[in-house]
Design an enzyme around this catalytic site. Structure first.
Site, short mmCIF file in Angstrom:
data_model
loop_
_atom_site.label_atom_id
_atom_site.label_comp_id
_atom_site.label_asym_id
_atom_site.label_seq_id
_atom_site.Cartn_x
_atom_site.Cartn_y
_atom_site.Cartn_z
N GLU A 45 0.87 -1.17 0.00
CA GLU A 45 0.00 0.00 0.00
C GLU A 45 0.91 1.22 0.00
O GLU A 45 1.71 1.41 0.92
CB GLU A 45 -0.94 0.07 1.21
CG GLU A 45 -1.90 1.26 1.05
CD GLU A 45 -2.69 1.61 2.30
OE1 GLU A 45 -3.46 2.58 2.23
OE2 GLU A 45 -2.53 0.94 3.33
N ASP A 70 5.12 4.75 3.55
CA ASP A 70 4.88 6.18 3.70
C ASP A 70 6.16 6.80 4.24
O ASP A 70 7.00 6.08 4.80
CB ASP A 70 3.71 6.45 4.65
CG ASP A 70 3.01 7.77 4.37
OD1 ASP A 70 3.66 8.83 4.53
OD2 ASP A 70 1.83 7.77 4.00
N ASP A 119 -2.42 12.06 -2.05
CA ASP A 119 -2.46 13.48 -2.37
C ASP A 119 -2.62 13.60 -3.89
O ASP A 119 -1.79 13.09 -4.64
CB ASP A 119 -1.15 14.14 -1.93
CG ASP A 119 -1.14 15.65 -2.12
OD1 ASP A 119 -1.91 16.16 -2.96
OD2 ASP A 119 -0.34 16.33 -1.45
N ASP A 155 -11.16 10.05 -3.64
CA ASP A 155 -12.33 10.92 -3.67
C ASP A 155 -12.15 12.02 -4.70
O ASP A 155 -13.07 12.79 -4.96
CB ASP A 155 -12.55 11.57 -2.29
CG ASP A 155 -11.43 12.55 -1.96
OD1 ASP A 155 -10.26 12.12 -1.96
OD2 ASP A 155 -11.72 13.73 -1.71
#
Length: 215
Positions: A45, A70, A119, A155
């Site tokens: 991920e 990350d 982002d 989104d």
């Protein structure tokens, strides 16, 4: 940096399921055999944030290995701590810049990639930083085995549309496309995992886009 962030950075240094920067390079080409000590499929991920998706996927699929990636250690702390407390042993976290992915994973080593609510980098000048730009797609093509899937959940309608364009330009295989996931037939147990940020988006009545594609 606040005291809480400093504490979390210090704490993840002690976590057995977290590797930071160069410490992860020794596992290139042997993540499953050496880090997880099995031969199960490897799933990443990218921009995992607090790691909710990574940990939930690992819980649903104990026969696969998962790595959340990350650069922000104070975010990784949450997912890593949850995995340790709940005894989820098929999940790890890697604190690196995603741009350096090829330094950490070998050709065809990865079975699947998830990109959840990254982002969107909306400015034209920052296109190369979008995680579905040509620059990153070229990296994924190296590390993901032939036929392995890339999943994008977002989104942001513009990032979704941009990625569809990239898929078409590059001649990739598009398996699933929806601009309204939770009103589609695709919202299964896996795609219904909701991150902290996704819950906020849904409260604001935002639609959730989803793409599944492969090379």
């Amino acid at each position: 940096m606040g005291k809480d962030k400093l504490r979390r950075f210090a704490e993840i240094d002690t976590f057995s399921n977290v590797l930071q920067l160069d410490a992860g390079k020794e596992f290139k080409g042997k993540w499953s055999s050496s880090f997880f000590k099995n031969d199960n499929p490897l799933v990443l991920e990218l921009a995992c944030g607090k790691g909710e998706y990574t940990v939930n996927l690992a819980t649903l699929f104990p026969d696969k290995n998962f790595i959340g990636i990350d650069y922000k250690g104070n975010r990784i702390w949450r997912g890593a701590k949850t995995a340790l407390e709940d005894g989820v042993n098929n999940v790890g976290f890697l604190r690196i810049q995603i741009e350096t992915l090829l330094d950490y994973f070998a050709n065809d080593e990865v079975d699947e990639i998830w990109i959840t609510f990254p982002d969107p980098q909306p400015q034209i000048s920052r296109e190369k930083k979008r995680l579905t730009s040509s620059r990153f797609l070229d990296m994924y093509k190296v590390v993901v085995r032939p036929g392995g899937f890339i999943n994008l959940k977002t989104d942001n309608d513009d990032l979704h549309a941009y990625t569809v364009e990239k898929i078409e330009e590059t001649g990739l295989n598009l398996h699933v496309r929806t601009e309204d996931l939770y009103h589609s037939e695709f919202a299964d147990e896996v795609l219904s995992i909701k991150t902290y940020y996704e819950k906020k988006y849904l409260k604001d009545n935002k639609n959730i886009n989803y793409l599944k594609f492969s090379f």
